[in-house]
Design an enzyme around this catalytic site. Structure first.
Site, PDB file in Angstrom:
ATOM      1  N   GLY A 247      25.216  -6.109 -14.237  1.00  0.00           N
ATOM      2  CA  GLY A 247      25.385  -5.860 -15.663  1.00  0.00           C
ATOM      3  C   GLY A 247      26.108  -6.914 -16.456  1.00  0.00           C
ATOM      4  N   GLU A 284      25.544  -6.146  -7.580  1.00  0.00           N
ATOM      5  CA  GLU A 284      24.103  -6.219  -7.838  1.00  0.00           C
ATOM      6  C   GLU A 284      23.817  -6.972  -9.135  1.00  0.00           C
ATOM      7  OE1 GLU A 284      23.281  -2.060  -8.344  1.00  0.00           O
ATOM      8  OE2 GLU A 284      23.849  -1.538  -6.301  1.00  0.00           O
ATOM      9  N   PRO A 285      24.204  -8.229  -9.251  1.00  0.00           N
ATOM     10  CA  PRO A 285      23.945  -8.946 -10.500  1.00  0.00           C
ATOM     11  C   PRO A 285      22.478  -9.387 -10.606  1.00  0.00           C
ATOM     12  CG  PRO A 285      25.054 -10.399  -8.943  1.00  0.00           C
ATOM     13  CD  PRO A 285      24.882  -9.074  -8.247  1.00  0.00           C
ATOM     14  N   GLY A 286      21.918  -9.273 -11.788  1.00  0.00           N
ATOM     15  CA  GLY A 286      20.548  -9.729 -12.034  1.00  0.00           C
ATOM     16  C   GLY A 286      20.556 -10.804 -13.106  1.00  0.00           C
ATOM     17  N   ARG A 323      11.650  -8.959 -24.753  1.00  0.00           N
ATOM     18  CA  ARG A 323      12.977  -8.463 -25.126  1.00  0.00           C
ATOM     19  C   ARG A 323      13.165  -8.246 -26.631  1.00  0.00           C
ATOM     20  NH1 ARG A 323      16.685 -11.420 -24.733  1.00  0.00           N
ATOM     21  NH2 ARG A 323      18.270  -9.828 -24.538  1.00  0.00           N
ATOM     22  N   TYR A 327      14.114  -4.376 -27.405  1.00  0.00           N
ATOM     23  CA  TYR A 327      15.462  -3.994 -27.841  1.00  0.00           C
ATOM     24  C   TYR A 327      16.128  -5.048 -28.695  1.00  0.00           C
ATOM     25  CZ  TYR A 327      15.608  -4.995 -22.721  1.00  0.00           C
ATOM     26  OH  TYR A 327      15.378  -5.451 -21.453  1.00  0.00           O
ATOM     27  N   CYS A 353      -1.433  -8.705 -31.857  1.00  0.00           N
ATOM     28  CA  CYS A 353      -1.687  -7.902 -33.058  1.00  0.00           C
ATOM     29  C   CYS A 353      -0.735  -6.709 -33.146  1.00  0.00           C
ATOM     30  CB  CYS A 353      -3.133  -7.446 -33.069  1.00  0.00           C
ATOM     31  SG  CYS A 353      -4.220  -8.861 -33.103  1.00  0.00           S
ATOM     32  N   GLU A 354       0.526  -7.012 -33.389  1.00  0.00           N
ATOM     33  CA  GLU A 354       1.580  -6.006 -33.577  1.00  0.00           C
ATOM     34  C   GLU A 354       2.624  -6.660 -34.465  1.00  0.00           C
ATOM     35  OE1 GLU A 354       2.027  -2.953 -32.111  1.00  0.00           O
ATOM     36  OE2 GLU A 354       0.442  -3.041 -30.598  1.00  0.00           O
ATOM     37  N   TYR A 381      14.355 -10.824 -17.237  1.00  0.00           N
ATOM     38  CA  TYR A 381      13.684  -9.779 -18.018  1.00  0.00           C
ATOM     39  C   TYR A 381      12.665 -10.356 -18.989  1.00  0.00           C
ATOM     40  CZ  TYR A 381      17.385  -7.100 -15.864  1.00  0.00           C
ATOM     41  OH  TYR A 381      18.221  -6.538 -14.931  1.00  0.00           O
TER      42      TYR A 381
HETATM   43  C1  LIG Z   1      19.101  -3.510 -13.426  1.00  0.00           C
HETATM   44  C2  LIG Z   1      20.076  -3.176 -12.404  1.00  0.00           C
HETATM   45  C3  LIG Z   1      21.004  -4.118 -11.980  1.00  0.00           C
HETATM   46  C4  LIG Z   1      21.106  -5.500 -12.571  1.00  0.00           C
HETATM   47  O1  LIG Z   1      21.508  -5.492 -13.897  1.00  0.00           O
HETATM   48  P1  LIG Z   1      21.792  -6.873 -14.647  1.00  0.00           P
HETATM   49  O2  LIG Z   1      22.221  -6.465 -15.993  1.00  0.00           O
HETATM   50  O3  LIG Z   1      20.526  -7.635 -14.655  1.00  0.00           O
HETATM   51  O4  LIG Z   1      22.865  -7.573 -13.884  1.00  0.00           O
HETATM   52  C5  LIG Z   1      21.872  -3.777 -10.964  1.00  0.00           C
HETATM   53  N1  LIG Z   1      21.826  -2.543 -10.398  1.00  0.00           N
HETATM   54  C6  LIG Z   1      20.944  -1.612 -10.782  1.00  0.00           C
HETATM   55  C7  LIG Z   1      20.939  -0.301 -10.113  1.00  0.00           C
HETATM   56  C8  LIG Z   1      20.042  -1.885 -11.794  1.00  0.00           C
HETATM   57  O5  LIG Z   1      19.178  -0.956 -12.188  1.00  0.00           O
END
Ligand SMILES: *Cc1c(COP(=O)(O)O)cnc(C)c1O
Length: 425
Positions: A247, A284-286, A323, A327, A353-354, A381
């Site tokens: 997150g 769990e960083p994305g 994105r 949002y 076309c939106e 994303y």
């Molecule tokens: C999406 C998600 C993440 C990663 O979130 P980021 O904002 O991309 O870091 C981690 N854990 C879970 C369960 C998620 O659904």
């Protein structure tokens, strides 16, 4: 030669007015591969990862890349080689992670709606942990594990009910969200998990939202999670690991989130103060690992002056960069070759076309037809949420590593798009 780094994008530089990814000139990539084109910097990904690694130095910790941010195999491979685990949210992501070379034990399976088939497959490959999101899911997972003759390692995703102060669609840790088990139900849910056959409780998990730029919500959530660790263990269920989710935000528009290293120094100080410092930690960083490691190159098709607005129509659209439409996400947009000249204010829009198909609003650009623009912060994303709306093929992707550019995904053709379709007769 004058070299300046793009803010927030350390391995993207302007060299005499030309934009580079590491040592590759983006103009050359666009000429060779066409547009829209995603370009990622491997060094940027490893640099973002290194900030977390510094934060956890000397600890028992595993960084599991949340692959829904960008699940292209070439990107996953970078994280496999760097020793990361993976956070997955579907059976499809499980297979992708395995194809990229991940080991089952390094995968954690999150998500509110796991199917029995997905659970069976995850048990078969020996995933490291199921992050379970409801009591009903505990029952089903227990049944599936018993039938398969396996033991499912589980954490329960708890909902700490803190406001991450981000967009409502990407906040997940509030009472009204569909995610996790409510604070008040947590001890009960753990006792149930501990009593069910086929399950082994291994940890606790939370994830409060995405694109978080304040440390406050994280510190609050950590307090609540540690309260729950204490309560669950007092009820007789030991927890081996603490998974604090992902997150952490990135700098899209000048709002600079805390660094992963300094944030974790503070979180670990709190954890140490409460006596949990020797636990095994997972995160769990994305977005924060890949978001600012990527840009999307696009060509200006038309300039369209209007009574109220000037439009800059480009060849990338909401199907490539969802994105803003989803949002109101912000991406900075810069020229690939600076040309000087007077800037005008444009809404940068795609061909779909939106009216929701916009990429940036009220942007000052000195652009001409045929110019190339770079949409920044496009590593997370974007491609993973790309669609074929308007029968637009998905873009190609390039991974830059120093002076080398690897094509990691070819541009999707119409034949690719219609391959699974049949007419009725
Ligand atoms: C999406 C998600 C993440 C990663 O979130 P980021 O904002 O991309 O870091 C981690 N854990 C879970 C369960 C998620 O659904």
């Amino acid at each position: 030669m004058t070299t300046t780094a793009l803010p927030g994008h350390p391995h993207f530089t302007l060299r005499d007015g030309e934009l580079f990814a590491e040592d590759i000139r983006l103009q050359d990539l666009a000429r060779e591969h066409g547009t829209p084109l995603f370009v990622y910097s491997k060094a940027s990904m490893l640099r973002a990862l290194a900030a977390y690694q510094r934060g956890f130095a000397g600890r028992k910790a595993q960084i599991c890349y949340a692959m829904k941010a960008n699940s292209s195999l070439g990107v996953l491979q970078v994280f496999v080689q760097a020793g990361c685990g993976f956070d997955i949210v579907s059976g499809g992501e499980l297979e992708r992670a395995l194809i990229a070379g991940a080991k089952g034990k390094d995968i954690i399976f999150s998500g509110v709606g796991k199917t029995r088939a997905e659970m069976r497959r995850a048990l078969e490959v020996g995933v490291g942990c199921f992050n379970v999101e409801s009591e009903a899911e505990l029952d089903v997972l227990s049944e599936v594990a018993v039938a398969a003759g396996r033991t499912a390692p589980v954490s329960i995703r708890v909902n700490p009910d803190v406001d991450p102060k981000t967009h409502p669609y990407i906040s997940t840790g509030l009472k009204g969200n569909k995610f996790g088990v409510a604070h008040e139900r947590t001890v009960h849910a753990y006792q149930r998990a501990a009593s069910l056959p086929g399950l082994k409780v291994v940890g606790i998990d939370c994830h409060i939202g995405s694109q978080i730029t304040d440390e406050g919500p994280y510190l609050d959530a950590m307090d609540r999670v540690l309260d729950l660790v204490q309560a669950v263990e007092a009820a007789g269920v030991p927890l081996h690991h603490i998974d604090f989710g992902g997150g952490l935000g990135i700098d899209y528009d000048g709002v600079v989130p805390p660094g992963a290293d300094s944030l974790w120094r503070k979180l670990l100080a709190k954890i140490d103060a409460r006596g949990y410092g020797d636990r095994h930690f997972m995160i769990e960083p994305g977005r924060s690992l890949v978001g600012n490691a990527g840009v999307c190159l696009t060509e200006v098709l038309y300039l369209k002056p209007g009574a109220q607005k000037n439009f800059c129509v480009v060849d990338a659209a909401m199907n490539d960069l969802p994105r803003p439409a989803m949002y109101q996400g912000h991406h900075n947009i810069v020229p690939v070759s600076s040309r000087g000249g007077d800037a005008q204010t444009y809404d940068v829009v795609g061909p779909v076309c939106e009216s929701g198909d916009w990429i940036g609003r009220d942007r000052a650009l000195s652009a001409q037809q045929g110019d190339l623009l770079a949409v920044l912060s496009a590593g997370a994303y974007c491609m993973s949420m790309a669609s074929n709306y308007n029968t637009r093929g998905r873009a190609a992707e390039i991974l830059v590593d120093g002076v080398r550019a690897h094509l990691i995904r070819e541009r999707e053709s119409v034949a690719d798009q219609v391959r699974l379709e049949r007419t009725a007769s």
